[in-house]
Design an enzyme around this catalytic site. Structure first.
Site, mmCIF file in Angstrom:
data_model
loop_
_atom_site.group_PDB
_atom_site.id
_atom_site.type_symbol
_atom_site.label_atom_id
_atom_site.label_comp_id
_atom_site.label_asym_id
_atom_site.label_seq_id
_atom_site.Cartn_x
_atom_site.Cartn_y
_atom_site.Cartn_z
ATOM 1 N N HIS A 123 0.824 -1.219 0.000
ATOM 2 C CA HIS A 123 0.000 0.000 0.000
ATOM 3 C C HIS A 123 0.858 1.269 0.000
ATOM 4 O O HIS A 123 0.417 2.312 0.476
ATOM 5 C CB HIS A 123 -0.954 -0.007 1.212
ATOM 6 C CG HIS A 123 -1.990 -1.087 1.125
ATOM 7 N ND1 HIS A 123 -2.632 -1.615 2.227
ATOM 8 C CD2 HIS A 123 -2.512 -1.752 0.053
ATOM 9 C CE1 HIS A 123 -3.485 -2.554 1.831
ATOM 10 N NE2 HIS A 123 -3.429 -2.655 0.528
ATOM 11 N N PRO A 218 -4.280 -12.379 17.757
ATOM 12 C CA PRO A 218 -5.026 -12.738 18.959
ATOM 13 C C PRO A 218 -6.490 -13.063 18.673
ATOM 14 O O PRO A 218 -7.180 -13.636 19.505
ATOM 15 C CB PRO A 218 -4.925 -11.496 19.861
ATOM 16 C CG PRO A 218 -4.204 -10.456 19.094
ATOM 17 C CD PRO A 218 -3.745 -11.011 17.780
HETATM 18 P P1 NAD Z 1 -6.744 -4.249 10.391
HETATM 19 O O1 NAD Z 1 -6.718 -3.017 11.226
HETATM 20 O O2 NAD Z 1 -7.921 -4.492 9.527
HETATM 21 O O3 NAD Z 1 -6.612 -5.526 11.350
HETATM 22 C C1 NAD Z 1 -5.613 -5.618 12.327
HETATM 23 C C2 NAD Z 1 -5.554 -7.054 12.817
HETATM 24 O O4 NAD Z 1 -4.464 -7.136 13.720
HETATM 25 C C3 NAD Z 1 -6.806 -7.507 13.567
HETATM 26 O O5 NAD Z 1 -7.197 -8.768 13.048
HETATM 27 C C4 NAD Z 1 -6.331 -7.640 15.014
HETATM 28 O O6 NAD Z 1 -6.937 -8.726 15.699
HETATM 29 C C5 NAD Z 1 -4.850 -7.886 14.851
HETATM 30 N N1 NAD Z 1 -4.018 -7.411 15.958
HETATM 31 C C6 NAD Z 1 -4.250 -6.393 16.836
HETATM 32 N N2 NAD Z 1 -3.225 -6.260 17.683
HETATM 33 C C7 NAD Z 1 -2.314 -7.214 17.352
HETATM 34 C C8 NAD Z 1 -1.028 -7.576 17.854
HETATM 35 N N3 NAD Z 1 -0.461 -6.906 18.868
HETATM 36 N N4 NAD Z 1 -0.388 -8.610 17.276
HETATM 37 C C9 NAD Z 1 -0.937 -9.288 16.226
HETATM 38 N N5 NAD Z 1 -2.149 -8.981 15.712
HETATM 39 C C10 NAD Z 1 -2.816 -7.945 16.261
HETATM 40 O O7 NAD Z 1 -5.399 -4.255 9.588
HETATM 41 P P2 NAD Z 1 -5.076 -4.682 8.113
HETATM 42 O O8 NAD Z 1 -5.613 -6.049 7.838
HETATM 43 O O9 NAD Z 1 -3.647 -4.427 7.941
HETATM 44 O O10 NAD Z 1 -5.931 -3.695 7.196
HETATM 45 C C11 NAD Z 1 -5.993 -2.288 7.427
HETATM 46 C C12 NAD Z 1 -5.413 -1.421 6.328
HETATM 47 O O11 NAD Z 1 -5.034 -0.122 6.860
HETATM 48 C C13 NAD Z 1 -4.125 -1.959 5.796
HETATM 49 O O12 NAD Z 1 -3.886 -1.443 4.544
HETATM 50 C C14 NAD Z 1 -3.165 -1.384 6.825
HETATM 51 O O13 NAD Z 1 -1.851 -1.483 6.541
HETATM 52 C C15 NAD Z 1 -3.656 0.058 6.936
HETATM 53 N N6 NAD Z 1 -3.202 0.589 8.240
HETATM 54 C C16 NAD Z 1 -1.842 0.711 8.380
HETATM 55 C C17 NAD Z 1 -1.307 1.098 9.590
HETATM 56 C C18 NAD Z 1 0.207 1.161 9.692
HETATM 57 O O14 NAD Z 1 0.884 1.482 8.703
HETATM 58 N N7 NAD Z 1 0.788 0.835 10.833
HETATM 59 C C19 NAD Z 1 -2.163 1.371 10.678
HETATM 60 C C20 NAD Z 1 -3.554 1.253 10.480
HETATM 61 C C21 NAD Z 1 -4.059 0.842 9.241
#
Ligand code: NAD
Ligand code: ZN
Length: 254
Positions: A123, A218
């Protein structure tokens, strides 16, 4: 003998050591322990900003100032975040010759900061801003310091050069991710709700090619019952650290 609850890490370590040739697919969940909230499964800034209202290309065209109210908070969080043991563990697995690459849906750059070398950013990332009129690009940090919303010299509000909902995946990333998913023997799926297409197709592609799918989350996801071979129901840093400890016990130090 593994202690109670340790067996699952042994199984994951076994799969990685016997098959090697592993690829990781990561989502927002891997960065939660670095202080960046995921869209689903945790609380945080997304209670204030519904991603479906703020993180779409349509919203950006309609009201870029409103989208920047969310983006500026996200940019602050990203600037303060540093890699956690899950990011570092994946970089270690790459150095050990077990992990070939990381396909990430994240835009936070934390895999590279942890030392991973082959990172496919599905992305995009938050490092640059782009003008949708004249296609001039700017480094994010410097431009944002000039004021929010950041503007191009032509006057238009700039868009971060990452993929918003409704935008296409950069074709090189799509191509590379598919080829990695197609040819790996183990896929480590970490911290993704597997609800965002087309990224959520990657585990199915690997599975069809005979890969062993390890899911670290989790919570259950749509993959857990249909695609996953081994579900480690733990947070990313703990799970990756335990798998690495197990691998290091059997591998001679390099
Ligand atoms: P999502 O937010 O849809 O899902 C996150 C998942 O991570 C959930 O299933 C949850 O149960 C799990 N989770 C929560 N805490 C955790 C931990 N400590 N260890 C392991 N798993 C954990 O995320 P997605 O599927 O990546 O989709 C969201 C979209 O938005 C993606 O494109 C994502 O990259 C983007 N986004 C990116 C960021 C970032 O760059 N850090 C932050 C938020 C959203
Ligand atoms: Zn411009």
């Amino acid at each position: 003998m593994p202690g109670p609850g340790e067996q699952i890490f042994e199984e994951a370590a076994d799969a990685l050591l016997s098959r090697r040739n592993a690829v990781a697919l990561t989502g927002a969940g891997i960065s939660v322990e670095s202080g960046i909230p995921a869209f689903r499964g945790t609380q945080g800034m997304w209670e204030k900003y519904d991603p479906m209202e703020y993180a779409t290309i349509d919203a950006f065209f309609r009201d870029p100032e409103k989208v920047w109210s969310m983006l500026s908070e996200m940019v602050d969080l990203l600037a303060r975040a540093s890699p956690n043991p899950a990011h570092v563990g994946l970089a270690d697995l790459e150095r050990m010759g077990i992990l070939r690459s990381v396909i990430t849906q994240n835009v936070d750059g934390l895999h590279q900061a942890a030392g991973s070398r082959k990172v496919i950013e599905f992305h995009g990332n938050a490092e640059e801003l782009v003008c949708l009129s004249c296609w001039t690009r700017y480094p994010s940090r410097a431009k944002i310091l000039e004021g929010i919303p950041p503007r191009c010299s032509c006057g238009r509000i700039l868009k971060p050069d990452l993929v918003l909902f409704g935008e296409p995946i950069p074709w090189t990333a799509q191509d590379e991710a598919e080829s990695e998913a197609d040819s790996c023997a183990v896929l480590l799926v970490i911290g993704t709700s597997a609800q965002v297409t087309p990224a959520c197709e990657i585990p199915r592609l690997s599975k069809r090619r005979g890969a062993f799918i390890i899911e670290i989350n989790p919570e259950e996801t749509p993959l857990t019952r249909m695609v996953t071979d081994l579900h480690i129901r733990k947070v990313a840093s703990l799970a990756v650290t335990r798998i690495l400890e197990t691998i290091r016990r059997v591998l001679p130090p390099s």
